[in-house]
Design a protein around this motif. Sequence first.
Motif: not given
Lengths: 346, 346
Positions: A147-148, A152-154, A165-166, A328, B1-3
Amino acid sequence: MPNSENNGRKSPRRVTLADVAREVGASTITVSRALRRPEMVSEGLRQRISAAVADLGYLPDPAARALASRRSDVIGVIIPSVTNSVFADVLSGLYDTVGGTPYNVQLGNTRYRPEIEEQLIRIFLSQRPAGLIVAGIDQTDSSRRLLESADCPVVQIMELASDPVDMLVGFSHRAAARAATEHLLDRGYTAPTFLGARMDPRSERRLQGFRDALDAVGMSTEGRELTTTEPSSVHLGGALLDRHRARAPGTDAVFCNNDDLALGAAFAAQRAGLKVGRDIGICGFNDLEVMAAAHPSITSVRTFRRQMGETAALRVLDHLGGKETGPRVVDLSYKLIPRSSTDRGA
Amino acid sequence: MPNSENNGRKSPRRVTLADVAREVGASTITVSRALRRPEMVSEGLRQRISAAVADLGYLPDPAARALASRRSDVIGVIIPSVTNSVFADVLSGLYDTVGGTPYNVQLGNTRYRPEIEEQLIRIFLSQRPAGLIVAGIDQTDSSRRLLESADCPVVQIMELASDPVDMLVGFSHRAAARAATEHLLDRGYTAPTFLGARMDPRSERRLQGFRDALDAVGMSTEGRELTTTEPSSVHLGGALLDRHRARAPGTDAVFCNNDDLALGAAFAAQRAGLKVGRDIGICGFNDLEVMAAAHPSITSVRTFRRQMGETAALRVLDHLGGKETGPRVVDLSYKLIPRSSTDRGA
DNA sequence: ATGCATATTGACAGCGCTGTCATACGTCAA
DNA sequence: TTGACGTATGACAGCGCTGTCAATATGCAT
């Protein structure tokens, strides 16, 4: 298949961008732009293109689009159960919010199994999803890494945590459960018990909240917890209450893991000749519609499930739309709804 | 997004068929075949390919696959509501059956609106779905034409009809409702009423079954029907019962459109001091789990919703697998479950 | 040895769309 | 008049895979 009788006739060739382009005398890329970024195409052309699209009944091919743009229109949603009405409500909010956008919800069902969750995350990621929404914060290490690394947005939903994670939309099950237990104590019940089934991570946190409340008043939790891994049901709620009362006759209140159990406990209490509220206090969790309508009405902790789905979807859509404004972490909180089932004088 | 923190680092390039092919020294098409039609590839190669796939963590790109094969892995499911637990059960059966196959369920929610259903059918068809499962048999004319021209298996579910688009899995709501009403009459109730909410086409057919039963014994339905288009709920069941009793005090039984209403009616009856069963007979529809656990337990007509989802999915999968054996129409029937709520002597 | 069916592998094109870069054509300040 | 710039459009390649047809190898009856 429906038209297998007329096997000779092949299905009509699909209408492509090229057909529309030919119709209006423009190039395919211009038509593509007219559809996706209308402001980049001149007024007149744009209108002729819209007309041709409507005329020919053109519909974009999502597979081709995904392949070319390296981005699909799929918002993946991973939940542990489709039947659990809690998730049904969340889903309803999700579908309502995503419906009408160019995106599509695709559902994955883990059946409460972490390894299936991990596999689903992999599969979704292989589709280059537009966004990902996953229930809970208890992913395996490798799920979490996946996931990290997702580009894409999570959004994690259902719970609260300090290290999402996000993004995160949820509420504190522990605090909610504590509030419910404190309500029982406030109402004068002196020997409350926690009744739990299924016991997923969220249920464990509710149990923790129950313990918090007892600890705070120096009450032991010894013998005040009855849990099972069986799936929850109304029947089971009754069975748990019966079982517990047989062992601990002094019990004068139960805080149930969820509303199904609470409803079952209420039925069982009535069956045993107890007056719900006076003889035994009952509190549920989630505040399903039936709790208010029941006779007697049953106290519960309201959670904002539909709104959780809506908010999660909105967070994803905002991200995709480039508006990275919101926070967030969104805490939707909870609300205790006292009713007759915890009214000793009723 | 996460990263998004490490924006400079691009996400790792995806592993493609070509990578696997290079690894084992074969062509991409052979790898493709090893994955889809293993029997066409020699034992040794096949094993080296599997090893390389596992090693590299290769996952096929569904978009590319769909584009090249003109066929997606999506089984489209169109239902009117995600929250209604009836559909939740059907979905659960669907997901369980489709999970583990290479296909994916994608859900469309019509919210009981025919025009949305039509739009959803169009959108699904533009994806070249592997199969389509739609709830009900009351599609608009153009929806029906779309389905008939689809070149994938189509299953209509929930109901029975003599002219399915393709395949059909369901049961007769009319017959089921008639059986329920006859049960009330058999048990000695003389003034039954139909309580209904939402009143979609299936509910209308249940109402028809209620009428059939009264007609058969020469009883008028005049003043014996109370329906509303409001969405169904437990609360509404109680409200309908109260409203009807105010107007027709002689009513001694109700057949409810669904179990939520029946449960609400039971609560309302108790609230009004009536003894459920003796003073008023109550029968629901669907036999949700709560009906057996309620106090008193409530008579209902059991329907096989989960099995409906499983069967529909199996019919599609069989078709896709080339086994066109089973019947086009599957009648899952129903089963009346008599309980205390229709026991006058209880 | 010959011919032919069967089994195994590969070359190639193209599915329908979009990212990227190029082009054409004003417009406007210098 | 010139050239820099913004706007509108197009050419082209290629996303990652599979359908189709061709090539080669193998086995076996003749």
